[in-house]
Scaffold this motif. Sequence first.
Motif, PDB file in Angstrom:
ATOM      1  N   ARG A 272       0.851  -1.192   0.000  1.00 10.11           N
ATOM      2  CA  ARG A 272       0.000   0.000   0.000  1.00 10.11           C
ATOM      3  C   ARG A 272       0.887   1.242   0.000  1.00 10.11           C
ATOM      4  O   ARG A 272       1.997   1.218   0.562  1.00 10.11           O
ATOM      5  CB  ARG A 272      -0.892   0.026   1.258  1.00 10.11           C
ATOM      6  CG  ARG A 272      -1.848  -1.148   1.395  1.00 10.11           C
ATOM      7  CD  ARG A 272      -2.994  -1.039   0.375  1.00 10.11           C
ATOM      8  NE  ARG A 272      -3.959  -2.125   0.523  1.00 10.11           N
ATOM      9  CZ  ARG A 272      -3.979  -3.236  -0.253  1.00 10.11           C
ATOM     10  NH1 ARG A 272      -3.072  -3.401  -1.207  1.00 10.11           N
ATOM     11  NH2 ARG A 272      -4.902  -4.148  -0.070  1.00 10.11           N
TER      12      ARG A 272
ATOM     13  N   LEU B  98       1.943  -4.751   4.391  1.00  9.68           N
ATOM     14  CA  LEU B  98       1.280  -5.448   5.488  1.00  9.68           C
ATOM     15  C   LEU B  98       1.518  -6.945   5.333  1.00  9.68           C
ATOM     16  O   LEU B  98       1.399  -7.477   4.220  1.00  9.68           O
ATOM     17  CB  LEU B  98      -0.231  -5.189   5.448  1.00  9.68           C
ATOM     18  CG  LEU B  98      -0.758  -3.815   5.856  1.00  9.68           C
ATOM     19  CD1 LEU B  98      -0.182  -2.692   5.018  1.00  9.68           C
ATOM     20  CD2 LEU B  98      -2.293  -3.813   5.792  1.00  9.68           C
TER      21      LEU B  98
ATOM     22  N   ASN C 286      -6.502  -8.287   5.681  1.00  3.82           N
ATOM     23  CA  ASN C 286      -7.611  -7.460   5.216  1.00  3.82           C
ATOM     24  C   ASN C 286      -8.184  -6.618   6.360  1.00  3.82           C
ATOM     25  O   ASN C 286      -8.463  -5.427   6.192  1.00  3.82           O
ATOM     26  CB  ASN C 286      -8.694  -8.371   4.626  1.00  3.82           C
ATOM     27  CG  ASN C 286      -9.613  -7.614   3.670  1.00  3.82           C
ATOM     28  OD1 ASN C 286      -9.216  -6.591   3.117  1.00  3.82           O
ATOM     29  ND2 ASN C 286     -10.826  -8.103   3.509  1.00  3.82           N
TER      30      ASN C 286
ATOM     31  N   ASP D 205      -5.710  -3.957   7.132  1.00  6.93           N
ATOM     32  CA  ASP D 205      -5.766  -2.999   6.024  1.00  6.93           C
ATOM     33  C   ASP D 205      -6.965  -2.059   6.193  1.00  6.93           C
ATOM     34  O   ASP D 205      -6.826  -0.833   6.070  1.00  6.93           O
ATOM     35  CB  ASP D 205      -5.873  -3.795   4.713  1.00  6.93           C
ATOM     36  CG  ASP D 205      -5.606  -2.938   3.481  1.00  6.93           C
ATOM     37  OD1 ASP D 205      -4.784  -2.004   3.578  1.00  6.93           O
ATOM     38  OD2 ASP D 205      -6.210  -3.225   2.433  1.00  6.93           O
TER      39      ASP D 205
ATOM     40  N   GLU E 105      -6.755   1.939   6.777  1.00  2.58           N
ATOM     41  CA  GLU E 105      -7.361   2.799   5.751  1.00  2.58           C
ATOM     42  C   GLU E 105      -8.364   3.783   6.346  1.00  2.58           C
ATOM     43  O   GLU E 105      -8.656   4.821   5.737  1.00  2.58           O
ATOM     44  CB  GLU E 105      -8.030   1.934   4.672  1.00  2.58           C
ATOM     45  CG  GLU E 105      -8.093   2.652   3.339  1.00  2.58           C
ATOM     46  CD  GLU E 105      -8.532   1.744   2.191  1.00  2.58           C
ATOM     47  OE1 GLU E 105      -8.890   0.572   2.446  1.00  2.58           O
ATOM     48  OE2 GLU E 105      -8.499   2.212   1.036  1.00  2.58           O
TER      49      GLU E 105
ATOM     50  N   TYR F  71      -4.886   5.962   0.978  1.00  2.79           N
ATOM     51  CA  TYR F  71      -4.091   5.119   0.083  1.00  2.79           C
ATOM     52  C   TYR F  71      -4.115   5.635  -1.351  1.00  2.79           C
ATOM     53  O   TYR F  71      -5.123   6.194  -1.809  1.00  2.79           O
ATOM     54  CB  TYR F  71      -4.644   3.693   0.059  1.00  2.79           C
ATOM     55  CG  TYR F  71      -4.325   2.856   1.277  1.00  2.79           C
ATOM     56  CD1 TYR F  71      -3.217   3.099   2.093  1.00  2.79           C
ATOM     57  CD2 TYR F  71      -5.144   1.772   1.588  1.00  2.79           C
ATOM     58  CE1 TYR F  71      -2.946   2.285   3.188  1.00  2.79           C
ATOM     59  CE2 TYR F  71      -4.873   0.956   2.678  1.00  2.79           C
ATOM     60  CZ  TYR F  71      -3.773   1.212   3.472  1.00  2.79           C
ATOM     61  OH  TYR F  71      -3.509   0.408   4.525  1.00  2.79           O
TER      62      TYR F  71
END
Lengths: 357, 357
Positions: free
Chosen positions: B34, B128, B145, B148, B152, B157
């Motif tokens: 990312r 990650l 996930n 993430d 986020e 991102y």
Amino acid sequence: MPLKETLNNAHSHWMDGSGPEADIVISSRVRVARNLAQLPFPHLLSPQQAGQVIDAVRAAADSAAVREKAGELTVIRMNELTPVDRQILVEKHLISPDLLEDFERKAVVLREDEVLSVMINEEDHLRLQCLLPGLQLNEAWQLVNALDDGLEATLDYAFDEKLGYLTACPTNVGTGMRASVMLHLPGLVLVNQIRGVLAAISKLGLTVRGLYGEGTEAAGNLFQISNQITLGQAEEDIVAGLISVTRQLLGQERAAREALSRERKEQLADRVGRAYGVLKHACIMSSEEAMRLLSDLRLGINLEMIKNIPASLITELIVLTRPAFLVHAAGRELSPVERDVYRAKLIRRKIAAAQQC
Amino acid sequence: MPLKETLNNAHSHWMDGSGPEADIVISSRVRVARNLAQLPFPHLLSPQQAGQVIDAVRAAADSAAVREKAGELTVIRMNELTPVDRQILVEKHLISPDLLEDFERKAVVLREDEVLSVMINEEDHLRLQCLLPGLQLNEAWQLVNALDDGLEATLDYAFDEKLGYLTACPTNVGTGMRASVMLHLPGLVLVNQIRGVLAAISKLGLTVRGLYGEGTEAAGNLFQISNQITLGQAEEDIVAGLISVTRQLLGQERAAREALSRERKEQLADRVGRAYGVLKHACIMSSEEAMRLLSDLRLGINLEMIKNIPASLITELIVLTRPAFLVHAAGRELSPVERDVYRAKLIRRKIAAAQQC
């Protein structure tokens, strides 16, 4: 009956790890060659005459003189034994491989502890042998001498006033005596001094061989040192000379071991540890690898790096893992692959058993 | 504070031998790349901007969203660590070797169990990672996930509606995801089928490496299989594809092990026994030999030939005997020879300790 014992048990008194300098001197042996005056040398004997020699020795071995001087002996004709059993006697160093040829006319005399033996109709009519653990050449000579005296009370030896005892091969004439020591010299091998040391020995009129005779390399770092000369030297001088050389070798081997312990401690510990680990856990092992690893392990035992295995077990295992012993222990013929599997199993079991004691 | 724990202990959750198919699948890993929308990719960052990335990730990692979804995380700048400690993170597979270059501008985020980690300013701003024992690719993907999603909530991102996540290297564009499994395939190596099997895998768009990255041969018969394609496939499809290939490999490896157990039983027992014996008793051991023997021993454990050592110890030993861990455990610099001595000692001790439990 000592024979059954002999064949079922790899152990002989000479392997028991006792005797002086047993960390390096595996065994001491004295052999003398004798012949009967009235009969041709063995290679010229008729089958009937060969039988006469055996009968004469049997009678002498049973005599009061021999019993008194050398103890109770058993005479076994070679044709009473199976091929495997005959080979076992070779592997235990009680007879020479030559006694297996034309074996119908040959025999062996054994004392129960296997310290004394006599080959009949090998190269000479009689070859008397004494085999003791450690550095005991004088003791071996005295025992052979006592047996010799006992036999001579009955037997008429071929003897010449000037030459001494007559033998089939002229190189044995005179005293007819071969004295030898079996030495474990891994230190001198590891510090790369063995060649020089052995070359020096050869110049002193001594012969060097491996554990299993002339043809074999010095497997397992085991070296047999023996006299070459039998004529013109008294038995006591031959023995004294060999003891003196042996003591020099002991000093050199011990110096090599000390240098290794001091300067290459980790390498030595690694070598010994790996030998121990592989012997304890491998499942397939050739004769050559077994000899090499058993030598390393024996060095480790002598240097007190391995403490729960007696050094005598190593000597026993070297004998026990020879082909004929394996076949005997298995109770059937073994292919080379099966032999390597059986050898590894036997070593694993014997080490485990020793460690449970 | 998880860091001290991380450095003093070779053990990570991924090594504990749990998880499905753990006899063959050492670990499953999912990594996603990312980048932050407002800053250049890492290779173009000024030191100040690099610090901005770290600060932004630190703030996000401390956010309630991340704590709730992924648990408590610690951010460590690479320049807070000694060179040895940095190397240890590589040896534990928590960071890549690239994070060691220009380390002043780089950082790592760790969860205490080391299942989740984030590299900051490696090739991308964030990488990650989730690393789990056994075949748990779906679980690893779900954990990454969740992390993430948590990050986020705070971070902006770089994302393109058509291409997906933007990455420094175009080969990662799209999902930005690499999924991989680490497999122990000694059976396929021993029956000489590994080449063919791996060639077939390459044709499926998968990459094969050794345990320690691209440059290393597959030491210890450990093979990492990962996807090459990140664009045009949903994350779930990438994971499902790799699981499917892994299941095929499991079947092939098990068939090879069965064939070996059936047709080469003694050879297999010999190989495993020798590895066990040498690992338990050697005093000097190179990294290469350790990997080879530990692989043999792990196979023996999985085939129940060795019963008093857990397979997880083998994985731990593979990590623990890497150079940086040895230096850390010794508490000082070690020469290559000393390292080999220390490695052997550590293996002996760990095996002995496991057997006393």
